[in-house]
Motif scaffolding. Sequence first.
Motif, mmCIF file in Angstrom:
data_model
loop_
_atom_site.group_PDB
_atom_site.id
_atom_site.type_symbol
_atom_site.label_atom_id
_atom_site.label_comp_id
_atom_site.label_asym_id
_atom_site.label_seq_id
_atom_site.Cartn_x
_atom_site.Cartn_y
_atom_site.Cartn_z
ATOM 1 N N LEU A 111 0.781 -1.257 0.013
ATOM 2 C CA LEU A 111 -0.017 0.267 -0.077
ATOM 3 C C LEU A 111 0.994 1.122 0.046
ATOM 4 C CD1 LEU A 111 -2.549 1.776 0.189
ATOM 5 C CD2 LEU A 111 -2.475 0.980 2.667
ATOM 6 N N ALA A 146 -6.320 7.194 2.092
ATOM 7 C CA ALA A 146 -6.367 6.046 2.515
ATOM 8 C C ALA A 146 -7.451 5.703 3.708
ATOM 9 C CB ALA A 146 -4.668 5.621 3.093
ATOM 10 N N VAL A 159 -7.777 -0.847 -0.388
ATOM 11 C CA VAL A 159 -6.803 -0.253 1.013
ATOM 12 C C VAL A 159 -7.333 -1.492 2.037
ATOM 13 C CG1 VAL A 159 -6.588 1.263 2.825
ATOM 14 C CG2 VAL A 159 -6.563 2.016 0.455
#
Length: 256
Positions: A111, A146, A159
């Motif tokens: 990520l 995020a 995510v």
Amino acid sequence: MDPEAPHHLRLAGVIRLSLGGGRGPSDAYVFDPHRLALPSWACALGGSGPPALLVTLDRHLDIVPPSKPEAVPDRSAGLRALDEHARWTLDVRNYDHILAAMEAGLVGDALFIARARPRGSFAGDVYKDTRGREHRLVAVSTVDRAAEAFLSPAPGDAVREVLERAERVLLDVDLDCFTSPSDADPTTVLPWPRSVIREFLLPDGSEPFWDAVLGKAVALTLAREPHHCGGLLASGELFHDAAEVLFRELLHAEPP
């Protein structure tokens, strides 16, 4: 040096910190060139267990493929092999260490909280390494984005998916995440003040996201990259401000 010394003491230029008493990872590894994250991750994860999810905060998406991905040692080759590969084979521009860590079997998915894409970056959402393993590459530009994607995923947001399926997390921060190119001279970077760093790292509503990350984090790696942060003096001041927010306010640990 004592041949029985702990492995991390053999990693020249890497400082290991104990973060006991806070939340999240118990250890941090601090170094200058970001490619030294490769042996630091190997040290943090050990020789067994599943690959970790990498959560990395950076100004750049460091996903340029290694020039010889098949030459990256597997994690089973040991810490020394990975350390030597990082120092002598990975690019000195410090943008191919993440895909190298995937080749080594240290990192599974990643990520990215990053804003700029270096020339030659891998363009896909899935990286298939030379061993045939597939790795999800999820990129967002800010912690705020995020956190939003974690709490209320829109179609295509991954995510929450990569965080929920990860068993272990490596939290990685490049200090140049907290800089911006100057409008007057793009070759000059402007370090952010502490208030802006705090606003970026700890936006309103980000606590559930950070709880998910830190609840599985086994280590923090922090690259100082002074040549990307305005030089030695400027990067030292930036490190001080960033550490106050990152360690004290996010991790609830004493700054180094």
